[in-house]
Design an enzyme around this catalytic site. Structure first.
Site, PDB file in Angstrom:
ATOM      1  N   TYR A  14      -1.702   3.559  -4.187  1.00 26.51           N
ATOM      2  CA  TYR A  14      -0.441   3.949  -3.563  1.00 26.51           C
ATOM      3  C   TYR A  14      -0.604   4.076  -2.054  1.00 26.51           C
ATOM      4  O   TYR A  14       0.222   3.566  -1.294  1.00 26.51           O
ATOM      5  CB  TYR A  14       0.058   5.265  -4.157  1.00 26.51           C
ATOM      6  N   LYS A  49       1.338   1.879   0.953  1.00 21.90           N
ATOM      7  CA  LYS A  49       2.145   2.467   2.018  1.00 21.90           C
ATOM      8  C   LYS A  49       1.521   2.225   3.389  1.00 21.90           C
ATOM      9  O   LYS A  49       2.242   2.106   4.390  1.00 21.90           O
ATOM     10  CB  LYS A  49       2.359   3.959   1.762  1.00 21.90           C
TER      11      LYS A  49
END
Length: 264
Positions: free
Chosen positions: A162, A166
């Site tokens: 994750y 990002k």
């Protein structure tokens, strides 16, 4: 946010992941400004309910709903090609659709979860940019607003994939700003910290009790907080580009550091 504070009319906006959370709140906030909306998500029933609500409150609003998986580049291209005239020339693209799965250590993250996060959080925004940006270039007008995360500038245990996605979105946003510097097209990124939406529930496989513990003892941000910021960014005068915003709850200092009050 009051519409009289707006200095620039948004026009036509496409919001991904609009069936819940920040995307849904953005739809409501942008409707207040008079924007015509294209709302996309995989849950078309939720979008249609939102459309009914928005058109009830804002009878002059145009709301076009599309069932869309942003991971599918062919479907994204077809969606944009088929937009009706009322919303065809997109002024603002809000790349909001995103997701996270679990808190597994890097070596045990299932390959299927790796694919889902990379495809949704990186390929998804790129698919939308490829479909929407050529029209913005042709019209020499537009604004891309990417909804990132504090995880795009910090890393934490259990967040390898994750955080990587990002960080990638943060890089894509910066690259776009370089590439579009000689145009009137603006590029912005909002990086929220703790926001209380169904995001954490999805992360923990639908375990609401576990998700609620993420926000236990503190006051997190709301989806509305981020939506108001997105509308503010989009309604600045054309010469103003709010490039990057990190938004934290007052109780939060870093991705994994927050002050939690005793229940007693």
């Amino acid at each position: 946010m009051h519409t009289q504070l707006c200095t620039y009319i948004i026009g036509k906006s496409i919001i991904t992941g609009a069936s819940a959370g920040i995307g849904e709140a953005c739809a409501r906030e942008f409707a207040k400004t008079g924007a015509n909306l294209v709302l996309t998500a995989r849950r078309i029933d939720r979008l249609n309910q939102l459309k009914t609500e928005l058109q009830s409150h804002y009878p002059s609003a145009t709301v076009h709903c599309v069932q869309l998986d942003v991971r599918d580049d062919a479907s994204v291209a077809a969606c944009v090609d088929a937009l009706p005239e009322s919303v065809r020339d997109v002024s603002v693209l809000i790349n909001n659709a995103g997701m996270v799965v679990g808190l597994d250590r890097t070596e045990v993250v299932p390959a299927s979860d790796v694919d889902r996060m990379i495809d949704t959080n990186i390929r998804g925004p790129l698919n939308l940019v490829r479909a929407i940006l050529p029209g913005m270039r042709e019209r020499q007008a537009g604004h891309i607003i990417n909804v990132g995360s504090i995880a795009g500038i910090e890393a934490y245990a259990g967040g390898s994939v994750y955080c990587a996605t990002k960080h990638a979105l943060n890089a894509i946003t910066q690259v776009l700003r370089h590439e579009l510097m000689d145009t009137p097209i603006r590029v912005s990124e909002i990086k929220p910290g703790l926001v209380n939406t169904e995001f954490s529930t999805v992360r923990f496989g639908g375990d609401k009790a576990r998700a609620d513990k993420v926000y236990e003892g503190l006051t997190p941000l709301s989806a509305q907080d981020i939506a108001e910021i997105a509308a503010f960014i989009a309604t600045r005068p054309p010469h103003v580009q709010i490039a990057d915003l990190l938004v934290l709850a007052t109780d939060q200092a870093a991705a994994t550091k927050a002050h939690r009050r005793s229940a007693h």
